[in-house]
Design a protein around this motif. Sequence first.
Motif, PDB file in Angstrom:
ATOM      1  N   THR A  53     -13.822 -36.887 -15.844  1.00  0.00           N
ATOM      2  CA  THR A  53     -13.928 -35.490 -15.413  1.00  0.00           C
ATOM      3  C   THR A  53     -15.181 -34.836 -15.980  1.00  0.00           C
ATOM      4  OG1 THR A  53     -11.523 -35.272 -15.249  1.00  0.00           O
ATOM      5  CG2 THR A  53     -12.808 -33.248 -15.456  1.00  0.00           C
TER       6      THR A  53
ATOM      7  N   LEU B 198     -18.320 -33.619 -13.702  1.00  0.00           N
ATOM      8  CA  LEU B 198     -18.709 -32.205 -13.733  1.00  0.00           C
ATOM      9  C   LEU B 198     -20.167 -32.061 -14.154  1.00  0.00           C
ATOM     10  CD1 LEU B 198     -17.705 -29.300 -13.406  1.00  0.00           C
ATOM     11  CD2 LEU B 198     -17.035 -29.343 -15.811  1.00  0.00           C
TER      12      LEU B 198
ATOM     13  N   ILE C  14      -8.038 -25.985 -12.476  1.00  0.00           N
ATOM     14  CA  ILE C  14      -9.198 -25.798 -11.603  1.00  0.00           C
ATOM     15  C   ILE C  14      -8.859 -24.836 -10.473  1.00  0.00           C
ATOM     16  CG2 ILE C  14     -10.644 -26.960  -9.875  1.00  0.00           C
ATOM     17  CD1 ILE C  14     -10.750 -29.360 -11.765  1.00  0.00           C
TER      18      ILE C  14
ATOM     19  N   THR D 154     -10.466 -21.175  -9.819  1.00  0.00           N
ATOM     20  CA  THR D 154     -11.082 -20.939  -8.513  1.00  0.00           C
ATOM     21  C   THR D 154     -10.553 -19.663  -7.871  1.00  0.00           C
ATOM     22  OG1 THR D 154     -11.418 -23.299  -8.125  1.00  0.00           O
ATOM     23  CG2 THR D 154     -11.391 -21.876  -6.192  1.00  0.00           C
TER      24      THR D 154
ATOM     25  N   GLY E 185     -20.838 -23.690  -8.509  1.00  0.00           N
ATOM     26  CA  GLY E 185     -19.986 -24.149  -9.599  1.00  0.00           C
ATOM     27  C   GLY E 185     -18.548 -24.360  -9.142  1.00  0.00           C
TER      28      GLY E 185
ATOM     29  N   LEU F 132     -16.414 -27.810  -9.201  1.00  0.00           N
ATOM     30  CA  LEU F 132     -15.114 -27.844  -9.872  1.00  0.00           C
ATOM     31  C   LEU F 132     -14.038 -28.415  -8.962  1.00  0.00           C
ATOM     32  CD1 LEU F 132     -14.630 -24.568 -11.951  1.00  0.00           C
ATOM     33  CD2 LEU F 132     -14.484 -26.922 -12.770  1.00  0.00           C
ATOM     34  N   ASN F 133     -13.985 -27.933  -7.728  1.00  0.00           N
ATOM     35  CA  ASN F 133     -12.945 -28.387  -6.812  1.00  0.00           C
ATOM     36  C   ASN F 133     -13.161 -29.826  -6.368  1.00  0.00           C
ATOM     37  OD1 ASN F 133     -10.906 -26.114  -5.729  1.00  0.00           O
ATOM     38  ND2 ASN F 133     -12.830 -25.164  -6.346  1.00  0.00           N
TER      39      ASN F 133
END
Length: 288
Positions: free
Chosen positions: A71, A75, A146, A150, A187, A191-192
């Motif tokens: 992760t 990222l 996340i 979001t 961003g 993230l998604n």
Amino acid sequence: MFDALIGPFIQFDFMRRALFGALVLALGAGPVGVFLMLRRMSLTGDAMAHAILPGAAIGFLIAGLSLPAMTLGGLTAGIVVAVLSGLVTRYTVLKEDASLAAFYLLSLALGVTIVSLRGSSVDLMHVLFGSVLALDDAALILIACITSVTLLILAATYRGLVMECVDPMYLRSVARIGTPLHLVFLGLVVLNLVGGFQALGTLLAVGLMMLPAATARFWSADVTMMVIIAVATGMFSGMGGLLLSYHHGLPAGPAIILVAGIAYLISLFLGRESGLIRAALPRRHLEA
């Protein structure tokens, strides 16, 4: 009928985990996909999905199939590619699509090479196509966090994002938030995609983001309604794909994207907003 639709999720814990992960992913990825589509950045999402591959592969090379390592690596790689492509676009003759395409191809080749150095073909398939049926508590918590971040950021920036889609020049003339808003939105995309990577892999993560958004556009021209339809379509695709996988022995990740693709094709023909069949029908006089 009840046993066919609900039974698998009642009987098996791994199906419930997969369903929860797919539903939560759709809740966050759907709105992001709508804004990507409205900003004409759909291919940017695809490029960014592949951009996270080298970072995730380096995390895999260091720590194996470790959720924190992959992760963090994904990222970091996504943010680096977003910044580098922006700098190339700003300071060279290349446009954004060309610079993203270059980084997309480089990232895909580099990521596959890194995984192949240590892993087997099974590990490579896991990284490329995910393992939605093997989501553990840590992965579900990550996806939920996340999605929560979001939704909070989208709620805070919703009006600005809508204005930038409708009239970016006006937004820049009345406020200097265009560039920061764009960076924040990129961003959220990264993230998604990192969250989707855990379940669907780098090759399919963008599918749950863009296909429901494209589907929603055929049913409404209102941004809020598009977001609602995109989220509903993503959730339906998640549940439908898992059931298709369970009953017919198909790989779960591709089955989810396949259901989303079928929803898109149906909307392409039957959608009330410029669907092919509706567009071919004669309209009443002065009807828009």
